[in-house]
Design a protein around this motif. Structure first.
Motif, PDB file in Angstrom:
ATOM      1  N   THR A  94       0.701  -1.295  -0.096  1.00 12.13           N
ATOM      2  CA  THR A  94      -0.091   0.140  -0.031  1.00 12.13           C
ATOM      3  C   THR A  94       0.826   1.134   0.067  1.00 12.13           C
ATOM      4  N   ARG A  95       1.983   1.118   0.575  1.00  9.21           N
ATOM      5  CA  ARG A  95       2.877   2.444   0.776  1.00  9.21           C
ATOM      6  C   ARG A  95       3.296   3.003  -0.629  1.00  9.21           C
ATOM      7  N   ALA A  96       3.843   1.768  -1.498  1.00  2.00           N
ATOM      8  CA  ALA A  96       3.962   1.807  -2.976  1.00  2.00           C
ATOM      9  C   ALA A  96       3.045   2.395  -3.784  1.00  2.00           C
ATOM     10  N   TYR A  97       2.030   1.733  -3.540  1.00  2.15           N
ATOM     11  CA  TYR A  97       0.793   2.097  -4.015  1.00  2.15           C
ATOM     12  C   TYR A  97       0.334   3.802  -4.094  1.00  2.15           C
ATOM     13  N   LEU A  98       0.507   4.242  -2.713  1.00  2.00           N
ATOM     14  CA  LEU A  98       0.099   5.302  -2.437  1.00  2.00           C
ATOM     15  C   LEU A  98       1.055   6.479  -2.937  1.00  2.00           C
ATOM     16  N   ARG A  99       2.415   6.040  -2.957  1.00  2.00           N
ATOM     17  CA  ARG A  99       3.399   6.870  -3.669  1.00  2.00           C
ATOM     18  C   ARG A  99       3.107   6.941  -5.200  1.00  2.00           C
ATOM     19  N   GLY A 100       2.530   6.167  -5.811  1.00  2.00           N
ATOM     20  CA  GLY A 100       2.395   6.052  -7.341  1.00  2.00           C
ATOM     21  C   GLY A 100       3.314   5.080  -8.003  1.00  2.00           C
ATOM     22  N   GLU A 101       4.084   4.250  -7.138  1.00  2.00           N
ATOM     23  CA  GLU A 101       4.931   3.337  -7.511  1.00  2.00           C
ATOM     24  C   GLU A 101       4.127   2.188  -8.234  1.00  2.00           C
ATOM     25  N   ASN A 102       4.734   1.428  -9.223  1.00  2.00           N
ATOM     26  CA  ASN A 102       3.960   0.329  -9.822  1.00  2.00           C
ATOM     27  C   ASN A 102       4.007  -1.096  -9.233  1.00  2.00           C
ATOM     28  N   THR A 103       4.969  -1.229  -8.167  1.00  2.00           N
ATOM     29  CA  THR A 103       5.297  -2.510  -7.668  1.00  2.00           C
ATOM     30  C   THR A 103       4.370  -2.999  -6.386  1.00  2.00           C
ATOM     31  N   TRP A 104       3.013  -2.924  -6.724  1.00  2.00           N
ATOM     32  CA  TRP A 104       1.961  -3.511  -5.638  1.00  2.00           C
ATOM     33  C   TRP A 104       1.322  -4.480  -6.347  1.00  2.00           C
ATOM     34  N   CYS A 105       0.423  -5.337  -5.396  1.00  2.00           N
ATOM     35  CA  CYS A 105      -0.106  -6.212  -6.186  1.00  2.00           C
ATOM     36  C   CYS A 105      -1.401  -6.656  -5.335  1.00  2.00           C
ATOM     37  N   VAL A 106      -2.183  -7.596  -5.937  1.00  2.00           N
ATOM     38  CA  VAL A 106      -3.444  -8.174  -5.232  1.00  2.00           C
ATOM     39  C   VAL A 106      -2.925  -9.414  -5.251  1.00  2.00           C
ATOM     40  N   SER A 107      -3.163 -10.002  -4.038  1.00  2.00           N
ATOM     41  CA  SER A 107      -2.749 -11.545  -3.709  1.00  2.00           C
ATOM     42  C   SER A 107      -3.917 -12.512  -2.998  1.00  2.00           C
ATOM     43  N   ILE A 108      -4.233 -13.436  -3.910  1.00  2.00           N
ATOM     44  CA  ILE A 108      -5.298 -14.198  -3.237  1.00  2.00           C
ATOM     45  C   ILE A 108      -4.745 -15.610  -3.288  1.00  2.00           C
ATOM     46  N   ALA A 109      -5.007 -16.289  -2.005  1.00  2.00           N
ATOM     47  CA  ALA A 109      -4.875 -17.813  -1.933  1.00  2.00           C
ATOM     48  C   ALA A 109      -5.955 -18.503  -1.572  1.00  2.00           C
ATOM     49  N   MET A 110      -6.113 -19.878  -2.064  1.00  2.00           N
ATOM     50  CA  MET A 110      -7.142 -20.701  -1.510  1.00  2.00           C
ATOM     51  C   MET A 110      -6.184 -21.724  -0.551  1.00  2.00           C
ATOM     52  N   VAL A 111      -6.709 -22.033   0.697  1.00  2.00           N
ATOM     53  CA  VAL A 111      -5.837 -22.832   1.373  1.00  2.00           C
ATOM     54  C   VAL A 111      -6.816 -24.117   1.788  1.00  2.00           C
ATOM     55  N   GLU A 112      -6.245 -25.395   1.663  1.00  2.00           N
ATOM     56  CA  GLU A 112      -6.843 -26.440   1.983  1.00  2.00           C
ATOM     57  C   GLU A 112      -5.850 -27.415   2.981  1.00  2.00           C
ATOM     58  N   ASP A 113      -6.482 -27.771   4.069  1.00  2.00           N
ATOM     59  CA  ASP A 113      -5.511 -28.660   5.121  1.00  2.00           C
ATOM     60  C   ASP A 113      -4.180 -28.136   5.224  1.00  2.00           C
ATOM     61  N   GLY A 114      -4.279 -26.667   5.487  1.00  2.00           N
ATOM     62  CA  GLY A 114      -3.243 -26.004   5.919  1.00  2.00           C
ATOM     63  C   GLY A 114      -1.991 -25.384   4.941  1.00  2.00           C
ATOM     64  N   ARG A 115      -2.290 -25.720   3.621  1.00  2.00           N
ATOM     65  CA  ARG A 115      -1.529 -25.403   2.747  1.00  2.00           C
ATOM     66  C   ARG A 115      -2.389 -24.685   1.569  1.00  2.00           C
ATOM     67  N   PRO A 116      -1.741 -23.643   1.181  1.00  2.00           N
ATOM     68  CA  PRO A 116      -2.216 -23.199  -0.251  1.00  2.00           C
ATOM     69  C   PRO A 116      -2.350 -24.222  -1.129  1.00  2.00           C
ATOM     70  N   VAL A 117      -3.445 -24.043  -1.946  1.00  2.00           N
ATOM     71  CA  VAL A 117      -3.519 -25.169  -3.188  1.00  2.00           C
ATOM     72  C   VAL A 117      -4.077 -24.340  -4.444  1.00  2.00           C
ATOM     73  N   ALA A 118      -4.187 -22.958  -4.392  1.00  2.00           N
ATOM     74  CA  ALA A 118      -4.603 -22.124  -5.551  1.00  2.00           C
ATOM     75  C   ALA A 118      -4.055 -20.928  -5.232  1.00  2.00           C
ATOM     76  N   GLY A 119      -3.519 -20.077  -6.137  1.00  2.00           N
ATOM     77  CA  GLY A 119      -3.171 -18.719  -5.730  1.00  2.00           C
ATOM     78  C   GLY A 119      -3.021 -17.723  -6.921  1.00  2.00           C
ATOM     79  N   VAL A 120      -3.143 -16.547  -6.911  1.00  2.00           N
ATOM     80  CA  VAL A 120      -2.914 -15.579  -7.937  1.00  2.00           C
ATOM     81  C   VAL A 120      -2.470 -14.387  -7.347  1.00  2.00           C
ATOM     82  N   ILE A 121      -1.226 -13.955  -7.898  1.00  2.00           N
ATOM     83  CA  ILE A 121      -0.949 -12.530  -7.538  1.00  2.00           C
ATOM     84  C   ILE A 121      -0.969 -11.557  -8.800  1.00  2.00           C
TER      85      ILE A 121
END
Length: 265
Positions: A94-121
């Protein structure tokens, strides 16, 4: 992409991440309203807008899945005993985002039995999207990606916060090439997964939402995200913070662990 057991979940995550990126871009470099959280950490109206959309979309599609998000409030906790749950950072960096820098992202994972099994950045300002399942190839913009495999005599290309870098540099250990420390931890880990960094050290107190999607991406790309013990992280539906972490290829990890001895917990 070849069909996998988690393909439907991945499709859901990817579509949601793309829409989230578009919402975030709508506020980007337009002076969004900002508030300050505990620890002097900023949160903007863009973070809240993205978080709300992701919660409505993901939980709406999978009502029996749990939900863990950086911006969730105490009364937002749901299905904390769920075997499957989403782990979300609506805008990582968020700090980079608010400074207008490009290196920010949306990060989403789906966890099953304690470990991520699908993810998108999704890093929309960089024009990059990473996707992965536990039984599929890690992809960057649709093409397979892999961690780097530096030779034993090659200096590691590492990124880490300045406070950690100074300790490592002054420790008298092996030399390394210091790359810029990307503020978004999820995106920095994606750089490791795609071979643009050989590794990174992560200061204590990183949260599940910072690392869950990237953890799976690195694992499937041939690397490891771990603590000092070298064991994979187990995720829980209440979320938690971590001690020092590190990420690199399996072959480079012992070198990174030696360098990390210079950094206190």
């Amino acid at each position: 992409m070849t069909s996998t057991r988690y393909r439907e979940d991945l499709d859901l995550l990817k579509a949601a991440a793309i829409e989230a990126g578009e919402i975030a871009l709508g506020f980007f470099r337009r002076d969004p309203q900002v508030w300050w959280k505990e620890g002097n950490s900023p949160v903007s109206e863009a973070d809240f807008a993205v978080d709300l959309m992701l919660r409505d979309t993901l939980v709406g599609a999978r009502p029996d899945y749990g939900w863990v998000s950086e911006e969730m409030q105490p009364d937002d906790a749901r299905n904390i005993s769920a075997n499957r749950f989403f782990v979300v950072d609506p805008i990582d960096g968020t700090r980079a985002y608010l400074r207008g820098e490009n290196t920010w992202c949306v990060s989403i994972a789906m966890v099953e039995d304690g470990r991520p099994v699908a993810g998108v950045i999704a890093a929309p300002a960089m024009g990059e999207i990473f996707e992965v399942t536990a039984d599929g190839a890690p992809l960057m913009n649709g093409a397979p990606c892999a961690v780097s495999q530096p030779g034993e005599g090659e200096p590691l290309r590492l990124a880490m916060p300045d406070s950690m870098r100074k300790r490592v540099e002054s420790s008298g250990g092996e030399a390394f090439v210091s790359e810029p420390a990307v503020p978004s931890l999820a995106y920095r880990l994606a750089l490791v997964a795609s071979g643009r960094l050989d590794g990174t050290l992560i200061r204590p107190r990183a949260s599940d939402w910072d690392i869950a999607a990237a953890d799976l991406l690195i694992e499937r790309a041939g690397g490891l995200l771990c603590g000092r013990a070298g064991t994979p992280t187990i995720y829980r539906s209440e979320g938690r913070r971590h001690d020092i972490l590190m990420a690199a290829s399996q072959t480079a990890m012992p070198r990174l662990q030696r360098l990390a001895k210079a950094v206190p917990d």
